[in-house]
Design a protein around this motif. Structure first.
Motif, mmCIF file in Angstrom:
data_model
loop_
_atom_site.group_PDB
_atom_site.id
_atom_site.type_symbol
_atom_site.label_atom_id
_atom_site.label_comp_id
_atom_site.label_asym_id
_atom_site.label_seq_id
_atom_site.Cartn_x
_atom_site.Cartn_y
_atom_site.Cartn_z
ATOM 1 N N VAL A 187 15.242 53.195 -0.445
ATOM 2 C CA VAL A 187 15.903 51.454 -1.155
ATOM 3 C C VAL A 187 15.173 50.738 -0.811
ATOM 4 O O VAL A 187 14.500 49.704 -1.525
ATOM 5 C CB VAL A 187 16.946 51.097 -0.136
ATOM 6 C CG1 VAL A 187 17.515 50.131 -1.132
ATOM 7 C CG2 VAL A 187 18.136 52.245 -0.879
ATOM 8 N N ARG A 188 14.024 50.395 0.339
ATOM 9 C CA ARG A 188 13.226 49.556 0.939
ATOM 10 C C ARG A 188 12.324 48.863 -0.263
ATOM 11 O O ARG A 188 11.833 48.263 -0.847
ATOM 12 C CB ARG A 188 12.631 48.552 1.835
ATOM 13 C CG ARG A 188 13.646 48.505 2.976
ATOM 14 C CD ARG A 188 12.728 48.486 4.118
ATOM 15 N NE ARG A 188 12.504 49.119 4.599
ATOM 16 C CZ ARG A 188 13.955 49.743 5.582
ATOM 17 N NH1 ARG A 188 14.753 49.081 5.990
ATOM 18 N NH2 ARG A 188 13.202 51.202 6.243
ATOM 19 N N MET A 211 22.560 38.281 10.319
ATOM 20 C CA MET A 211 21.692 39.381 9.618
ATOM 21 C C MET A 211 22.398 40.084 8.987
ATOM 22 O O MET A 211 24.107 40.304 9.171
ATOM 23 C CB MET A 211 21.258 40.400 11.062
ATOM 24 C CG MET A 211 20.464 42.079 9.759
ATOM 25 S SD MET A 211 20.544 43.302 10.745
ATOM 26 C CE MET A 211 18.739 42.180 11.567
ATOM 27 N N SER A 212 22.259 40.038 6.935
ATOM 28 C CA SER A 212 22.844 40.422 6.767
ATOM 29 C C SER A 212 22.868 42.060 6.576
ATOM 30 O O SER A 212 21.947 43.340 6.747
ATOM 31 C CB SER A 212 22.753 40.425 5.296
ATOM 32 O OG SER A 212 22.821 38.469 4.693
ATOM 33 N N GLU A 213 23.822 43.095 5.988
ATOM 34 C CA GLU A 213 24.542 44.383 6.158
ATOM 35 C C GLU A 213 24.847 44.639 3.865
ATOM 36 O O GLU A 213 25.167 43.642 3.489
ATOM 37 C CB GLU A 213 24.585 44.677 6.675
ATOM 38 C CG GLU A 213 24.972 44.740 7.586
ATOM 39 C CD GLU A 213 25.612 46.161 8.851
ATOM 40 O OE1 GLU A 213 25.823 46.893 8.324
ATOM 41 O OE2 GLU A 213 25.690 45.634 10.322
ATOM 42 N N PHE A 214 23.421 45.586 4.229
ATOM 43 C CA PHE A 214 24.577 46.631 2.518
ATOM 44 C C PHE A 214 24.731 47.806 2.286
ATOM 45 O O PHE A 214 23.478 48.341 2.988
ATOM 46 C CB PHE A 214 23.041 45.605 1.190
ATOM 47 C CG PHE A 214 23.167 46.926 0.065
ATOM 48 C CD1 PHE A 214 23.902 45.706 -0.602
ATOM 49 C CD2 PHE A 214 22.891 47.455 0.064
ATOM 50 C CE1 PHE A 214 24.265 46.306 -2.204
ATOM 51 C CE2 PHE A 214 23.383 48.539 -1.518
ATOM 52 C CZ PHE A 214 23.709 47.067 -2.342
#
Length: 50
Positions: free
Chosen positions: A38-39, A1-4
């Motif tokens: 943000v989404r 899973m990526s994180e930002f």
């Protein structure tokens, strides 16, 4: 899973807060968190670019 992760300061932070309030007022439901904001903004950006 990526994180930002992003941190905003000063005018940018104020602008983000104002946008979150505006999204809460103008869109159905509410934007409960910064991540949800943000989404929502990503969805709106994708729609405008299509």
């Amino acid at each position: 899973m990526s994180e930002f992760h992003a941190t905003l300061y000063g005018d940018d932070a104020e602008r983000a807060t104002q946008m979150k309030d505006r999204l809460d007022q103008e869109l159905p439901g509410s934007v409960a968190s910064n991540a949800e904001m943000v989404r929502t903004l990503l969805d709106l950006a994708e729609e405008s670019l299509e």
